[in-house]
Design an enzyme around this catalytic site. Sequence first.
Site, PDB file in Angstrom:
ATOM      1  N   TYR A  17       0.819  -1.204   0.000  1.00 10.33           N
ATOM      2  CA  TYR A  17       0.000   0.000   0.000  1.00 10.33           C
ATOM      3  C   TYR A  17       0.859   1.264   0.000  1.00 10.33           C
ATOM      4  O   TYR A  17       0.425   2.327   0.429  1.00 10.33           O
ATOM      5  CB  TYR A  17      -0.974  -0.014   1.182  1.00 10.33           C
TER       6      TYR A  17
ATOM      7  N   GLY B 164      -9.697  -5.843  -4.833  1.00 13.39           N
ATOM      8  CA  GLY B 164      -8.343  -6.312  -5.103  1.00 13.39           C
ATOM      9  C   GLY B 164      -7.798  -7.185  -3.987  1.00 13.39           C
ATOM     10  O   GLY B 164      -7.075  -8.163  -4.241  1.00 13.39           O
ATOM     11  N   ASP B 165      -8.143  -6.844  -2.744  1.00  8.93           N
ATOM     12  CA  ASP B 165      -7.710  -7.648  -1.605  1.00  8.93           C
ATOM     13  C   ASP B 165      -8.351  -9.032  -1.646  1.00  8.93           C
ATOM     14  O   ASP B 165      -7.697 -10.046  -1.390  1.00  8.93           O
ATOM     15  CB  ASP B 165      -8.073  -6.947  -0.294  1.00  8.93           C
ATOM     16  N   ARG B 166      -9.647  -9.068  -1.955  1.00  8.74           N
ATOM     17  CA  ARG B 166     -10.352 -10.343  -2.052  1.00  8.74           C
ATOM     18  C   ARG B 166      -9.763 -11.217  -3.157  1.00  8.74           C
ATOM     19  O   ARG B 166      -9.583 -12.428  -2.989  1.00  8.74           O
ATOM     20  CB  ARG B 166     -11.835 -10.087  -2.310  1.00  8.74           C
TER      21      ARG B 166
ATOM     22  N   ALA C 242      -6.300 -12.592  -2.087  1.00  6.73           N
ATOM     23  CA  ALA C 242      -6.450 -13.633  -1.075  1.00  6.73           C
ATOM     24  C   ALA C 242      -6.915 -14.942  -1.704  1.00  6.73           C
ATOM     25  O   ALA C 242      -6.354 -16.016  -1.425  1.00  6.73           O
ATOM     26  CB  ALA C 242      -7.434 -13.174  -0.003  1.00  6.73           C
TER      27      ALA C 242
END
Length: 453
Positions: free
Chosen positions: A137, A250-252, A255
């Site tokens: 980030y 994007g995080d999902r 992961a």
Amino acid sequence: MRITVVGDVLLDVDLSGEATRLCPDAPVPVVDVADVRRRAGGAGLVARMLVQDGHPVTLVTVLSDDDASLALEGALAGVRVVSGPSRARTPVKTRVRAGRHPVVRVDEGCERPEVPAATAGMLRALNQAEVIIVADYGRGVAANPEIRGVLEARAAEIPIVWDPHPSGAVPVPGVTVVTPNLSEAAKAAEAGTGTPAAIAAVGKTLLDNWQSQAVLVTMGEQGGLLSQRHAPPMTIPAPRTEVTDPCGAGDRLAASLAVHLGAGRSLDGAAELAISEAAAFLGAGGVASLPDRHRPVWHHSHEEDALDLARRVRANGGTVVATGGCFDLLHAGHARTLAAARDLGDCLIVCLNSDESVRRIKGEQRPIVGQQDRAELLLALACVDAVLVFGEDTPEACLESLRPDVWVKGGDYRASDLPEAGLIESWGGRCVTVPFHQARSTSVLADALAKVS
């Protein structure tokens, strides 16, 4: 599967309510806030998603020493955190929502800090991982030279998913896949993305520039474009879904991609599943749909018997959390650990070593503070609901009577390695570790007091 997430953490705050009128002194909506939720963001959000899915996760990051960091650590309860110190403020991103619709976002402490140092524990956690997600980030963790050296070495051994940031570090060579969104890809390649052919060219450019095994450019409702070496570009469509807030997509995706790669799926198959799961996540409401950290309030007196409290909370469908220790000279490290533990359930009971127990374990000079005062100080904390004093050297007998649903300890080790793990699991409970602060301990505080006495 040992999944490690490495990167920068943020504190996300959601203020939600209804907007039924305009402000009298400006043409803006007035949101009557009915709910306040604090979540781990950045790499912390990726880690929490994986924990929610049932995966054991280690988060490698840096943490500040401010109020926002304290809230962040509570939001990371249940995640094994291996952290070093940050010399910058914790970034806080506050979103105001009217119903399900975002109104405004306010950012604090988001200036770009110096690259933080990496501790031996952080590097060790990366070397022990079986799958790694880099959640960059732009705040320097992924730019640390030692971390980058370990990641480059491990890229030849395990799947590594790199989620980049426009102001972040360039991915190290050899990682399994880099997952920029369309705007991040265009900026990194310094090229337009107006047509499918242009997007394919950008993917090829980034593949060459980053020297990764693959690049997956995500394109929102259009799905993604996967570029691999020695294979033509592959367009992966996304299922149709109604999206009100794309935050966390994007995080999902990162992961899910890491989990499927770690399970041995091909990159093509893992990418298809990850895009589908990211779409389902957004269709369900995105980050707003994540489990509410709020707990029902159990009205009771601090003087209430700990065993009675446990029985009453459990009878009402609640979760009983317990932790234990001497808590001699209560300090900020204790307070943070206890606050994080309380966030895991509906009541927190502290199993406290008696004076005799402390004396046998730590010597005749301890405890410094007697058990009655130690219990009173613990009960003065809002996060502590009851204290149960035990006289043995270990808390096993105390735990057998209490039978907590969750047993919490602070430390840089696996929950399964705790000596109480077998006992807790015998009645269906679970052991959890929360962040441990090396710089804050009773021994350090006692030594400091000795110098001024």
